[in-house]
Design an enzyme around this catalytic site. Structure first.
Site, mmCIF file in Angstrom:
data_model
loop_
_atom_site.group_PDB
_atom_site.id
_atom_site.type_symbol
_atom_site.label_atom_id
_atom_site.label_comp_id
_atom_site.label_asym_id
_atom_site.label_seq_id
_atom_site.Cartn_x
_atom_site.Cartn_y
_atom_site.Cartn_z
ATOM 1 N N LYS A 116 0.807 -1.219 0.000
ATOM 2 C CA LYS A 116 0.000 0.000 0.000
ATOM 3 C C LYS A 116 0.843 1.274 0.000
ATOM 4 C CE LYS A 116 -4.358 -1.592 1.994
ATOM 5 N NZ LYS A 116 -4.175 -3.008 1.718
ATOM 6 N N GLU A 200 -2.372 6.849 7.918
ATOM 7 C CA GLU A 200 -3.051 7.655 6.914
ATOM 8 C C GLU A 200 -4.193 8.432 7.567
ATOM 9 O OE1 GLU A 200 -3.619 6.176 2.527
ATOM 10 O OE2 GLU A 200 -5.398 5.611 3.667
ATOM 11 N N ARG A 303 -6.848 -7.771 -9.992
ATOM 12 C CA ARG A 303 -7.598 -8.995 -10.282
ATOM 13 C C ARG A 303 -9.027 -8.616 -10.655
ATOM 14 N NH1 ARG A 303 -10.718 -8.829 -5.765
ATOM 15 N NH2 ARG A 303 -9.732 -8.170 -3.825
#
Length: 455
Positions: A116, A200, A303
């Site tokens: 991430k 974050e 995906r």
């Protein structure tokens, strides 16, 4: 086109991939665990191979067993579905090194987006908006405390290698941060083998909106609209709809363009999803200004997504077919320069879980009668008499409806939920019946805390 395809997955997604493969005249090969031997995806495949016991590590994540099955059946390509090995870059590389076609993005793109922090940094460099946060892992608790103070509370503590809503915690102050940091780091080490932690900015009121992208064989990246995914429990989705009722034409243009830039930044090929947070405008005293305006990159899923059917219904495409065409080096079935959405689609995830606390409730399916009718589609992994075991995800089926408008889609969803006959395992159909009468949901002005408010 590919002539033979091994589906390295199970349940509804394996069955759904097999359905498209057979329509295209592709020989479909299933792999299954001992526990899944009686499920529809096994019997509907042209050939099936048992790859191990119920434990996923010994079956669906068993790379050697899956490659052996591909070799013994003469498979030309492997489709990983979602979950299990679908975002495993090493598996993708091994598949291609074995001379097989990998139906998915390149291993380098999977690697780039799998962390991430690395993904955030790449997106920021590509001009994609990212929320305030750390550009390197918080090496220890002290570093996390310093970072949080700079970012400003509340903050989200996230496993850098996490995904699917797992490995996250919210801290409203330093005391909470100290607890959440240790909890998330421990979970990340245990689940992902990587204890790296990202700090974050946390937004108390947000919407979760994602964009379906497709990297074509000719190198172009196209966006097939957005999906609203804000109906969640424990950061995991229950309902998705397209288009998002929160996204204006101007915002749509910006968010789709950002998603395309995200894909181009990593040379993306095949299907993928760029997930974003939408931060609503502050309301004034009269309640005006509720439309979402600001958005930030959250992550990229390299995906096919569980919720891909809503995009298929709105855009009139078969995303699995498009995946296979990209993997084979073929042009898409649609004109990339003339993509136009039509109508509205909603997906409800029918899980084997109780409708109040959402705890798993596996068991033998005594009754299973799927709803039918105009604008109703059911992608299911089970039939009557099957057993939903505790070894895998609780998803049993996806009920997808579409209509000319959101209101029509909602009415069709209400009728379909009422008509779905399901007995045996616990299930969340009663929750959906409640949601589809909820004024907040009906208004379209809801956020990721809607389920919490309902409970």
């Amino acid at each position: 086109m590919i002539e033979s395809l091994l589906v390295a997955n199970r349940g509804e997604i394996a069955r759904r991939i097999i359905r498209t493969a057979r329509r295209l005249g592709i020989r479909a090969i299933a792999v299954h665990s001992e526990a899944d031997a009686g499920l529809p995806f096994v019997t509907e495949a042209d050939e099936a191979v048992c790859v191990g016991p119920a434990n996923p590590a010994q079956s669906y994540r068993n790379v050697e067993a899956i490659l052996a099955a591909a070799k013994s059946t003469g498979a030309q390509a492997i489709h990983p579905g979602y979950g299990f090995l679908s975002e495993n870059a090493d598996f993708a590389r091994t598949v291609e090194a074995s001379g097989l076609i990998w139906v998915g993005p390149g291993a380098d793109a999977i690697t780039a987006m799998g962390d991430k922090i690395n993904a955030r940094n790449l997106m920021a460099a590509a001009g994609v908006p990212v929320a305030p946060g750390t550009t390197d892992p918080a090496a220890d608790l002290d570093a996390a405390v310093v970072a949080a103070a700079e970012i400003g509370y509340p903050v989200m503590v996230k496993a850098a290698a996490g995904g699917g809503g797992m490995g996250m915690g919210v801290a409203t102050d330093e005391a909470a941060l100290r607890t959440e940091y240790d909890k998330v780091r421990s979970f990340a080490e245990r689940m992902f083998g990587d204890g790296s932690v990202l700090i974050e900015r946390y937004f108390p009121r947000v919407r979760h909106v994602e964009v379906q992208i497709l990297g074509l064989a000719d190198g172009r990246v196209v966006a097939l609209g957005e999906r609203e995914c804000s109906v969640q429990r424990r950061n995991q989705k229950l309902v998705e709809e397209s288009p998002s009722p929160a996204v204006s034409p101007e915002l749509r243009e910006r968010i789709l363009a950002a998603a395309v830039r995200a894909g181009e930044a990593v040379g993306y090929r095949n299907a993928g999803t760029v997930e974003c947070l939408l931060v609503p405008r502050q309301r004034d005293a009269k309640g005006a200004g509720s439309a979402s305006e600001e958005f930030f990159f959250l992550e990229m899923n390299t995906r096919l997504q569980v919720e891909h059917p809503v995009t298929e219904l709105v855009y009139g495409v078969d995303l699995v077919e498009e995946q296979l065409r990209v993997a084979a080096g073929l042009a898409p079935t649609f004109d990339p320069d003339a993509l136009a959405p039509r109508g509205h689609a909603i997906e409800l995830r029918i899980n084997a879980e109780d409708p109040k606390r959402f705890l798993p409730g596996p068991g033998v399916i005594r009754t299973w009668v799927e709803p039918t009718g105009e604008g109703v589609r059911v992608d299911s992994g089970y039939v009557e008499g099957n057993t939903v075991t505790p070894f895998y995800d609780s998803l049993m089926a996806k009920l997808i409806v579409n209509g000319a408008t959101r209101a029509e889609a909602i009415e069709r969803a209400k009728t379909a939920v009422a008509a779905f006959e399901l007995a045996g395992p616990k299930n969340n159909l009663p929750f959906f019946a409640e949601l589809l009468e909820n004024e907040e949901f009906l208004s379209g002005d809801y956020d990721t805390a809607i389920v919490t408010r309902m409970r």
